[in-house]
Scaffold this active site. Structure first.
Site, mmCIF file in Angstrom:
data_model
loop_
_atom_site.group_PDB
_atom_site.id
_atom_site.type_symbol
_atom_site.label_atom_id
_atom_site.label_comp_id
_atom_site.label_asym_id
_atom_site.label_seq_id
_atom_site.Cartn_x
_atom_site.Cartn_y
_atom_site.Cartn_z
ATOM 1 N N ASN A 250 -12.866 -3.438 2.713
ATOM 2 C CA ASN A 250 -13.955 -2.465 2.602
ATOM 3 C C ASN A 250 -14.698 -2.833 1.316
ATOM 4 O O ASN A 250 -14.247 -2.520 0.223
ATOM 5 C CB ASN A 250 -13.388 -1.045 2.541
ATOM 6 C CG ASN A 250 -12.652 -0.675 3.819
ATOM 7 O OD1 ASN A 250 -13.034 -1.082 4.905
ATOM 8 N ND2 ASN A 250 -11.579 0.075 3.692
ATOM 9 N N ASP B 191 0.854 -1.189 0.000
ATOM 10 C CA ASP B 191 0.000 0.000 0.000
ATOM 11 C C ASP B 191 0.893 1.243 0.000
ATOM 12 O O ASP B 191 1.879 1.340 0.741
ATOM 13 C CB ASP B 191 -0.902 -0.006 1.239
ATOM 14 C CG ASP B 191 -2.038 0.992 1.129
ATOM 15 O OD1 ASP B 191 -3.202 0.558 1.081
ATOM 16 O OD2 ASP B 191 -1.760 2.220 1.095
ATOM 17 N N ILE B 192 0.548 2.188 -0.838
ATOM 18 C CA ILE B 192 1.377 3.387 -1.007
ATOM 19 C C ILE B 192 1.332 4.297 0.236
ATOM 20 O O ILE B 192 2.254 5.072 0.479
ATOM 21 C CB ILE B 192 0.897 4.148 -2.272
ATOM 22 C CG1 ILE B 192 2.006 4.983 -2.872
ATOM 23 C CG2 ILE B 192 -0.326 5.001 -2.003
ATOM 24 C CD1 ILE B 192 1.681 5.482 -4.272
ATOM 25 N N GLN C 5 -14.766 1.838 0.740
ATOM 26 C CA GLN C 5 -13.906 1.441 -0.382
ATOM 27 C C GLN C 5 -13.616 2.653 -1.269
ATOM 28 O O GLN C 5 -14.541 3.295 -1.771
ATOM 29 C CB GLN C 5 -14.604 0.349 -1.198
ATOM 30 C CG GLN C 5 -13.737 -0.248 -2.292
ATOM 31 C CD GLN C 5 -14.530 -1.203 -3.176
ATOM 32 O OE1 GLN C 5 -15.564 -0.846 -3.724
ATOM 33 N NE2 GLN C 5 -14.055 -2.429 -3.286
ATOM 34 N N HIS D 84 -6.774 -5.840 2.503
ATOM 35 C CA HIS D 84 -5.645 -5.245 3.228
ATOM 36 C C HIS D 84 -5.066 -6.317 4.156
ATOM 37 O O HIS D 84 -5.814 -6.925 4.937
ATOM 38 C CB HIS D 84 -6.115 -4.085 4.114
ATOM 39 C CG HIS D 84 -6.725 -2.932 3.376
ATOM 40 N ND1 HIS D 84 -6.046 -1.761 3.127
ATOM 41 C CD2 HIS D 84 -7.967 -2.753 2.840
ATOM 42 C CE1 HIS D 84 -6.830 -0.908 2.478
ATOM 43 N NE2 HIS D 84 -8.005 -1.486 2.298
ATOM 44 N N HIS E 48 -10.155 -5.552 -2.991
ATOM 45 C CA HIS E 48 -8.793 -5.652 -2.468
ATOM 46 C C HIS E 48 -8.842 -5.986 -0.989
ATOM 47 O O HIS E 48 -9.705 -5.504 -0.262
ATOM 48 C CB HIS E 48 -7.983 -4.378 -2.706
ATOM 49 C CG HIS E 48 -8.680 -3.112 -2.311
ATOM 50 N ND1 HIS E 48 -9.671 -2.526 -3.064
ATOM 51 C CD2 HIS E 48 -8.518 -2.304 -1.226
ATOM 52 C CE1 HIS E 48 -10.084 -1.415 -2.480
ATOM 53 N NE2 HIS E 48 -9.405 -1.265 -1.355
HETATM 54 P P1 AMP Z 1 -9.764 1.218 0.485
HETATM 55 O O1 AMP Z 1 -9.966 2.454 1.289
HETATM 56 O O2 AMP Z 1 -10.133 -0.038 1.244
HETATM 57 O O3 AMP Z 1 -10.421 1.275 -0.866
HETATM 58 O O4 AMP Z 1 -8.199 1.097 0.257
HETATM 59 C C1 AMP Z 1 -7.564 1.665 -0.839
HETATM 60 C C2 AMP Z 1 -6.080 1.640 -0.519
HETATM 61 O O5 AMP Z 1 -5.367 1.791 -1.725
HETATM 62 C C3 AMP Z 1 -5.634 2.762 0.410
HETATM 63 O O6 AMP Z 1 -5.065 2.199 1.594
HETATM 64 C C4 AMP Z 1 -4.582 3.516 -0.416
HETATM 65 O O7 AMP Z 1 -3.499 3.970 0.357
HETATM 66 C C5 AMP Z 1 -4.177 2.477 -1.432
HETATM 67 N N1 AMP Z 1 -3.663 3.000 -2.696
HETATM 68 C C6 AMP Z 1 -4.192 3.979 -3.460
HETATM 69 N N2 AMP Z 1 -3.451 4.169 -4.566
HETATM 70 C C7 AMP Z 1 -2.428 3.275 -4.501
HETATM 71 C C8 AMP Z 1 -1.318 2.974 -5.357
HETATM 72 N N3 AMP Z 1 -1.095 3.623 -6.514
HETATM 73 N N4 AMP Z 1 -0.451 1.998 -4.957
HETATM 74 C C9 AMP Z 1 -0.649 1.337 -3.801
HETATM 75 N N5 AMP Z 1 -1.693 1.564 -2.972
HETATM 76 C C10 AMP Z 1 -2.564 2.527 -3.311
#
Ligand code: AMP
Length: 138
Positions: A86, A30-31, A93, A101, A99
């Site tokens: 989520n 995760d970024i 989400q 976590h 996805h």
């Molecule tokens: P959610 O809130 O469950 O949809 O989680 C989305 C996740 O994606 C968040 O924790 C973000 O930090 C992560 N995210 C968004 N863009 C990227 C990316 N380019 N590379 C890796 N993780 C990302």
């Protein structure tokens, strides 16, 4: 159908810090990690919710989670994880592509968020790249 961010990552059109992959899933860091090692496991199949996935992808996704846990457990010396989904926008989400976590929980990362304000933090790309390399080698 418009490709989601995670479909673009799975297809290699957007770079990511890979952790592991299988025929039907892909895992990357995760970024904006909540804790060190925070990994996302996504199906290659572009479905927004778990219930919309094929049975094959859904089952494979859990294989991906366990493979990611195996690698993280070596790196972070723990058997304990937070595993969170989520499943849809009203559940928080942000990216409309299923996805999971996977977050290692251990004394070393102290269950302490790395960033308190995700929206203003700058990703630590050097840390992500180094960790990605180590995890891929395990
Ligand atoms: P959610 O809130 O469950 O949809 O989680 C989305 C996740 O994606 C968040 O924790 C973000 O930090 C992560 N995210 C968004 N863009 C990227 C990316 N380019 N590379 C890796 N993780 C990302």
């Amino acid at each position: 159908m418009k490709k989601t961010l995670f479909t673009k990552i799975v297809e290699g059109d957007i770079p990511s810090s890979k952790v592991a992959e299988g025929d039907l899933w892909y895992a990357f860091l995760d970024i904006n990690p909540w804790r060190m090692g925070h990994t996302l496991v996504v199906p290659r199949e572009p479905a927004q919710r778990i219930s919309e996935l094929s049975i094959e992808s859904r089952n494979a996704l859990m294989e991906g989670v366990v493979e990611v846990q195996r690698r993280l457990s070596i790196e972070f010396k723990t058997s304990d994880f937070s595993v969170n989904v989520n499943d849809g926008p009203q559940a928080g989400q942000e990216v409309p592509h299923t996805h999971i976590h996977v977050i290692p929980r251990c004394v070393e990362n102290d269950n302490r968020p790395l960033w308190t304000n995700k929206n203003t933090s700058t990703p630590d790309f050097v840390m992500l790249e180094e960790l990605s390399k180590r995890l891929q080698s395990l």
